[in-house]
Design a protein around this motif. Structure first.
Motif, PDB file in Angstrom:
ATOM      1  N   GLU A 256       0.834  -1.207   0.000  1.00 22.97           N
ATOM      2  CA  GLU A 256       0.000   0.000   0.000  1.00 22.97           C
ATOM      3  C   GLU A 256       0.867   1.254   0.000  1.00 22.97           C
ATOM      4  OE1 GLU A 256      -3.538   2.128  -0.079  1.00 22.97           O
ATOM      5  OE2 GLU A 256      -3.202  -0.021  -0.306  1.00 22.97           O
ATOM      6  N   ILE A 257       1.929   1.245   0.793  1.00 24.85           N
ATOM      7  CA  ILE A 257       2.833   2.396   0.845  1.00 24.85           C
ATOM      8  C   ILE A 257       3.491   2.612  -0.510  1.00 24.85           C
ATOM      9  CG2 ILE A 257       4.937   3.298   1.912  1.00 24.85           C
ATOM     10  CD1 ILE A 257       4.172   1.726   4.433  1.00 24.85           C
ATOM     11  N   VAL A 258       3.938   1.513  -1.103  1.00 26.56           N
ATOM     12  CA  VAL A 258       4.578   1.607  -2.415  1.00 26.56           C
ATOM     13  C   VAL A 258       3.589   2.084  -3.469  1.00 26.56           C
ATOM     14  CG1 VAL A 258       5.732   0.288  -4.227  1.00 26.56           C
ATOM     15  CG2 VAL A 258       6.281  -0.160  -1.834  1.00 26.56           C
ATOM     16  N   LEU A 259       2.370   1.524  -3.423  1.00 21.61           N
ATOM     17  CA  LEU A 259       1.351   1.886  -4.410  1.00 21.61           C
ATOM     18  C   LEU A 259       1.078   3.380  -4.431  1.00 21.61           C
ATOM     19  CD1 LEU A 259      -1.380  -0.909  -4.056  1.00 21.61           C
ATOM     20  CD2 LEU A 259       0.245  -0.594  -5.902  1.00 21.61           C
ATOM     21  N   GLN A 260       0.892   3.939  -3.247  1.00 21.38           N
ATOM     22  CA  GLN A 260       0.495   5.339  -3.173  1.00 21.38           C
ATOM     23  C   GLN A 260       1.628   6.298  -3.542  1.00 21.38           C
ATOM     24  OE1 GLN A 260      -2.574   5.889  -3.024  1.00 21.38           O
ATOM     25  NE2 GLN A 260      -3.140   3.808  -2.419  1.00 21.38           N
ATOM     26  N   SER A 261       2.853   5.831  -3.503  1.00 25.67           N
ATOM     27  CA  SER A 261       3.987   6.707  -3.809  1.00 25.67           C
ATOM     28  C   SER A 261       4.469   6.574  -5.257  1.00 25.67           C
ATOM     29  CB  SER A 261       5.159   6.400  -2.863  1.00 25.67           C
ATOM     30  OG  SER A 261       5.603   5.059  -3.025  1.00 25.67           O
ATOM     31  N   MET A 262       3.902   5.627  -5.999  1.00 28.34           N
ATOM     32  CA  MET A 262       4.347   5.414  -7.377  1.00 28.34           C
ATOM     33  C   MET A 262       3.799   6.500  -8.300  1.00 28.34           C
ATOM     34  SD  MET A 262       6.331   2.772  -7.724  1.00 28.34           S
ATOM     35  CE  MET A 262       6.156   2.186  -9.395  1.00 28.34           C
ATOM     36  N   PRO A 263       4.593   6.923  -9.302  1.00 32.28           N
ATOM     37  CA  PRO A 263       4.132   7.962 -10.246  1.00 32.28           C
ATOM     38  C   PRO A 263       3.244   7.418 -11.357  1.00 32.28           C
ATOM     39  CG  PRO A 263       6.387   7.342 -10.755  1.00 32.28           C
ATOM     40  CD  PRO A 263       6.015   6.567  -9.524  1.00 32.28           C
ATOM     41  N   PHE A 264       3.015   6.086 -11.371  1.00 30.00           N
ATOM     42  CA  PHE A 264       2.175   5.474 -12.391  1.00 30.00           C
ATOM     43  C   PHE A 264       0.833   5.075 -11.789  1.00 30.00           C
ATOM     44  CE2 PHE A 264       6.592   4.135 -13.469  1.00 30.00           C
ATOM     45  CZ  PHE A 264       6.755   4.977 -14.560  1.00 30.00           C
ATOM     46  N   ALA A 265      -0.173   4.923 -12.663  1.00 30.87           N
ATOM     47  CA  ALA A 265      -1.471   4.426 -12.220  1.00 30.87           C
ATOM     48  C   ALA A 265      -1.359   2.924 -11.974  1.00 30.87           C
ATOM     49  CB  ALA A 265      -2.538   4.716 -13.267  1.00 30.87           C
ATOM     50  N   ILE A 266      -1.753   2.466 -10.779  1.00 29.04           N
ATOM     51  CA  ILE A 266      -1.581   1.062 -10.400  1.00 29.04           C
ATOM     52  C   ILE A 266      -2.895   0.503  -9.874  1.00 29.04           C
ATOM     53  CG2 ILE A 266      -0.395  -0.520  -8.828  1.00 29.04           C
ATOM     54  CD1 ILE A 266       2.006   1.291  -8.942  1.00 29.04           C
ATOM     55  N   LEU A 267      -3.184  -0.733 -10.286  1.00 26.15           N
ATOM     56  CA  LEU A 267      -4.380  -1.460  -9.845  1.00 26.15           C
ATOM     57  C   LEU A 267      -3.956  -2.846  -9.362  1.00 26.15           C
ATOM     58  CD1 LEU A 267      -7.809  -1.720 -11.578  1.00 26.15           C
ATOM     59  CD2 LEU A 267      -6.505  -3.824 -11.200  1.00 26.15           C
ATOM     60  N   VAL A 268      -4.567  -3.304  -8.272  1.00 22.14           N
ATOM     61  CA  VAL A 268      -4.281  -4.638  -7.738  1.00 22.14           C
ATOM     62  C   VAL A 268      -5.563  -5.450  -7.763  1.00 22.14           C
ATOM     63  CG1 VAL A 268      -3.438  -5.967  -5.767  1.00 22.14           C
ATOM     64  CG2 VAL A 268      -2.483  -3.707  -6.240  1.00 22.14           C
ATOM     65  N   LYS A 269      -5.488  -6.675  -8.296  1.00 25.74           N
ATOM     66  CA  LYS A 269      -6.652  -7.565  -8.332  1.00 25.74           C
ATOM     67  C   LYS A 269      -6.265  -8.934  -7.795  1.00 25.74           C
ATOM     68  CE  LYS A 269      -5.821  -8.935 -13.132  1.00 25.74           C
ATOM     69  NZ  LYS A 269      -6.417  -9.242 -14.438  1.00 25.74           N
ATOM     70  N   ASN A 270      -7.281  -9.696  -7.358  1.00 31.14           N
ATOM     71  CA  ASN A 270      -6.995 -11.032  -6.839  1.00 31.14           C
ATOM     72  C   ASN A 270      -6.984 -12.064  -7.962  1.00 31.14           C
ATOM     73  OD1 ASN A 270      -9.670 -11.660  -7.436  1.00 31.14           O
ATOM     74  ND2 ASN A 270     -10.378 -11.519  -5.325  1.00 31.14           N
ATOM     75  N   SER A 271      -6.822 -13.327  -7.604  1.00 28.58           N
ATOM     76  CA  SER A 271      -6.692 -14.377  -8.613  1.00 28.58           C
ATOM     77  C   SER A 271      -7.995 -14.614  -9.385  1.00 28.58           C
ATOM     78  CB  SER A 271      -6.245 -15.691  -7.961  1.00 28.58           C
ATOM     79  OG  SER A 271      -7.144 -16.069  -6.930  1.00 28.58           O
ATOM     80  N   ASP A 272      -9.123 -14.138  -8.849  1.00 23.26           N
ATOM     81  CA  ASP A 272     -10.407 -14.267  -9.535  1.00 23.26           C
ATOM     82  C   ASP A 272     -10.726 -13.052 -10.399  1.00 23.26           C
ATOM     83  OD1 ASP A 272     -10.971 -16.756  -8.385  1.00 23.26           O
ATOM     84  OD2 ASP A 272     -11.716 -15.809  -6.557  1.00 23.26           O
ATOM     85  N   GLY A 273      -9.797 -12.101 -10.479  1.00 24.06           N
ATOM     86  CA  GLY A 273     -10.019 -10.919 -11.309  1.00 24.06           C
ATOM     87  C   GLY A 273     -10.812  -9.818 -10.629  1.00 24.06           C
ATOM     88  N   ILE A 274     -10.990  -9.906  -9.319  1.00 26.51           N
ATOM     89  CA  ILE A 274     -11.718  -8.880  -8.572  1.00 26.51           C
ATOM     90  C   ILE A 274     -10.737  -7.795  -8.123  1.00 26.51           C
ATOM     91  CG2 ILE A 274     -13.195  -8.391  -6.587  1.00 26.51           C
ATOM     92  CD1 ILE A 274     -14.457 -10.118  -8.787  1.00 26.51           C
ATOM     93  N   ILE A 275     -11.086  -6.544  -8.368  1.00 22.65           N
ATOM     94  CA  ILE A 275     -10.209  -5.418  -8.020  1.00 22.65           C
ATOM     95  C   ILE A 275     -10.167  -5.242  -6.509  1.00 22.65           C
ATOM     96  CG2 ILE A 275      -9.847  -2.938  -8.274  1.00 22.65           C
ATOM     97  CD1 ILE A 275     -11.283  -3.147 -10.991  1.00 22.65           C
ATOM     98  N   LEU A 276      -8.954  -5.192  -5.963  1.00 19.23           N
ATOM     99  CA  LEU A 276      -8.765  -5.024  -4.523  1.00 19.23           C
ATOM    100  C   LEU A 276      -8.408  -3.593  -4.148  1.00 19.23           C
ATOM    101  CD1 LEU A 276      -6.678  -8.258  -3.768  1.00 19.23           C
ATOM    102  CD2 LEU A 276      -9.156  -7.961  -3.627  1.00 19.23           C
ATOM    103  N   ASN A 277      -7.600  -2.953  -4.989  1.00 21.75           N
ATOM    104  CA  ASN A 277      -7.117  -1.622  -4.606  1.00 21.75           C
ATOM    105  C   ASN A 277      -6.578  -0.899  -5.836  1.00 21.75           C
ATOM    106  OD1 ASN A 277      -6.504   0.530  -2.986  1.00 21.75           O
ATOM    107  ND2 ASN A 277      -4.769  -0.429  -1.959  1.00 21.75           N
ATOM    108  N   ILE A 278      -6.573   0.449  -5.750  1.00 20.53           N
ATOM    109  CA  ILE A 278      -5.931   1.295  -6.750  1.00 20.53           C
ATOM    110  C   ILE A 278      -5.178   2.389  -6.012  1.00 20.53           C
ATOM    111  CG2 ILE A 278      -7.662   0.851  -8.541  1.00 20.53           C
ATOM    112  CD1 ILE A 278      -8.922   3.557  -7.847  1.00 20.53           C
ATOM    113  N   ASN A 279      -4.209   3.015  -6.684  1.00 19.04           N
ATOM    114  CA  ASN A 279      -3.479   4.091  -6.015  1.00 19.04           C
ATOM    115  C   ASN A 279      -4.036   5.452  -6.414  1.00 19.04           C
ATOM    116  OD1 ASN A 279      -2.512   4.296  -8.611  1.00 19.04           O
ATOM    117  ND2 ASN A 279      -0.372   4.533  -8.022  1.00 19.04           N
ATOM    118  N   ARG A 280      -3.474   6.497  -5.802  1.00 14.37           N
ATOM    119  CA  ARG A 280      -3.967   7.861  -6.035  1.00 14.37           C
ATOM    120  C   ARG A 280      -3.817   8.266  -7.498  1.00 14.37           C
ATOM    121  NH1 ARG A 280      -1.899   8.689  -0.749  1.00 14.37           N
ATOM    122  NH2 ARG A 280       0.194   9.054  -1.582  1.00 14.37           N
TER     123      ARG A 280
END
Length: 530
Positions: A256-280
């Motif tokens: 989560e810390i890494v996600l929010q500090s990255m300069p790129f748009a990032i999305l995390v999903k689980n193995s079933d393709g369900i979106i878990l999180n996105i960054n700012r």
């Protein structure tokens, strides 16, 4: 499956026993080997699984007890006095008593009963071995408990988690196993008492998030607990399987810390393709919040973007074009798998990067390498590349054009006027032949190429029309009014004809047009018969 051979040794003076024994039905996956000894000897006390004693002679009592195998079965056979003597010498070390006189059927039946008992013991042992091996091969914690909460069986992973042996754990409860303080146990904290009661109450498998205090500190588990039923339908106890997700959750915090500090748009999903999180950055780019995206199906969300794939798809990388604010944006989605501590795939991280400007620059560079800088027409090098990729088995027609008096214009009015003449010629050719491949070969030489069937008469008519348009365009510019153009036409009916051969024919036709005074169109006639 296992297969077992039972060695049956008979100590008797009679052959009757061996015949009766061999008549017995042998259980499935078993075979028997029967041997008869006339008296009890050290040899008859070796390598047997079942011993039938018809009286004991020739050997001392202590030798009998010493020679008997610990895991073997012994049957005593004799009359009342003989059996009493045998029992006295062997104590409780026998499996059955056969009192003389015995009928043949009696011996066979009693032996079959004993063989089935041996098979049942063997099946029980192998089943127990299967269960222990399977449990110890699983990295998750596994345990069986009775209705009172005492642990009946655990696997090796459970032992490692609590720092105790299986023998030490068997029959004990949470208080001892997890080294809990009395006040912790009384409160039910870190004990899982409430979840156990829920499973017993609901009488079905339940999934829990449980925090357990172990020798390695607090651990977070995903725990499945199920009731175990007896034959009468009553609950006998529970079985539990716990998956340690502590490290995965810690990794989630770090991620989560890494996600929010990255300069790129990032999305995390689980193995079933369900979106878990996105960054700012993702929220800013797509105008959505993390709360809105959480729980959505990734493929469904992507479909709603109204996108189209570009021609740059590679393994692990997807490139799409979307329309936002009336403009096309090209996005590169790069995917990386996420594994847990057991190397199981638990999801994917998608990194989204806009490459619109980058792709536009690439296209511009590619266009520049394919075209003539001054006129914008295709250059000689790309002419050959294009023909190699697109001609296939089609016939080919070429119109070779050269401007008459071009050198004089350059000498009289300068190169700027010459450049204007070249640009004007290029635009005129594109207007007259929008369906053709127009190339500037170099200097004031141009080539118009048409792939596929084209009637020569129509081609000559169009070429003559081009000359009229060129003359009209040049006459409207004082510095260029003295210019005209000459054209050479060549065709090949053979779809396999060499490109350079047809080009040479058109050049020869152009040369003849020049010889005849220019401002005209000539056809390479020999090519018609090729």
């Amino acid at each position: 499956m296992y297969y077992s051979n039972l060695n049956i040794h008979i100590v008797s003076q009679e052959s009757f026993l061996e015949s009766a024994v061999k008549k017995a039905a042998v259980p499935q996956r078993f075979t028997i080997t029967v041997r008869t000894f006339s008296k009890l000897t050290p040899e008859s006390l070796k390598q047997y699984d079942l011993l039938i004693l018809d009286g004991i002679t020739g050997i001392q009592e202590d030798e009998i007890k010493k020679g008997l195998k610990e895991d073997a079965k012994v049957i005593l056979y004799g009359n009342g006095e003989e059996l009493a003597n045998l029992q006295k010498k062997l104590g409780q070390q026998y499996e059955d008593l056969w009192i003389k006189p015995c009928q043949w059927d009696f011996i066979t039946a009693r032996l079959e009963h004993l063989l089935n008992k041996i098979k049942l013991e063997k099946d029980l042992w192998i089943t127990q071995n299967y269960l222990d091996t399977a449990m110890d091969s699983i990295p998750d914690l596994i345990w069986f408990k009775d209705i009172r909460g005492a642990h009946l069986k655990v696997n090796q992973a459970f032992c490692e988690a609590v720092g105790k042996t299986k023998e030490d754990i068997q029959g004990r409860g949470h208080y001892y196993i997890w080294d809990l303080e009395p006040e912790e146990y009384a409160k039910g904290e870190y004990v899982c008492l409430e979840t156990e009661e829920e499973v017993l109450r609901r009488k079905e498998t339940c999934l829990f998030d449980e925090r357990v205090k172990s020798k390695n500190g607090l651990r977070q588990f995903k725990t499945y607990k199920s009731p175990i039923f007896g034959q009468d339908g009553q609950v006998l106890g529970t079985v539990g399987i716990a998956h340690d997700v502590t490290d995965l959750q810690n990794m989630g915090t770090e991620l989560e810390i890494v996600l929010q500090s990255m300069p790129f748009a990032i999305l995390v999903k689980n193995s079933d393709g369900i979106i878990l999180n996105i960054n700012r950055k993702f929220s800013e780019y797509f105008g959505v919040s993390a709360e809105e995206m959480a729980g959505l199906d990734y493929d469904s969300w992507l479909e709603k973007l109204n996108y189209k794939f570009t021609d740059r798809q590679t393994d692990g990388c997807m490139e799409i074009a979307i329309q936002t604010d009336g403009q096309e944006h090209i996005l590169e989605f790069h995917k990386e798998p996420i594994y847990d501590i057991f190397s199981d795939l638990v999801g994917e991280i998608c990194i989204c990067r806009e490459v619109t400007v980058e792709r536009a620059l690439e296209q511009q560079i590619l266009h520049n390498s394919h075209t003539d800088f001054l006129t914008g027409l295709y250059n000689r090098r790309y002419f050959y590349e294009y023909m190699a990729e697109n001609r296939k088995d089609r016939k080919i027609s070429m119109i070779y054009m050269d401007m008459d008096g071009f050198k004089q214009v350059n000498d009289t009015w300068g190169h700027k006027a010459g450049d204007e003449a070249l640009i004007l010629a290029a635009r005129t050719m594109e207007a007259c032949f929008p369906d053709a491949f127009v190339t500037r070969l170099g200097g004031d030489e141009f080539l118009i190429t048409i792939l596929g069937c084209c009637e020569l008469a129509i081609l000559q008519e169009r070429a003559q029309g081009l000359l009229y348009k060129m003359e009209e365009a040049f006459s409207e510019c004082g510095a260029l009014e003295q210019l005209s153009a000459s054209i050479g036409i060549a065709q090949s009916r053979d779809p396999q004809a060499d490109i350079d051969t047809v080009l040479r024919w058109s050049d020869m036709a152009l040369y003849r047009a020049k010889e005849q005074g220019g401002g005209r169109c000539c056809v390479y006639c020999s090519a018609l018969d090729y």
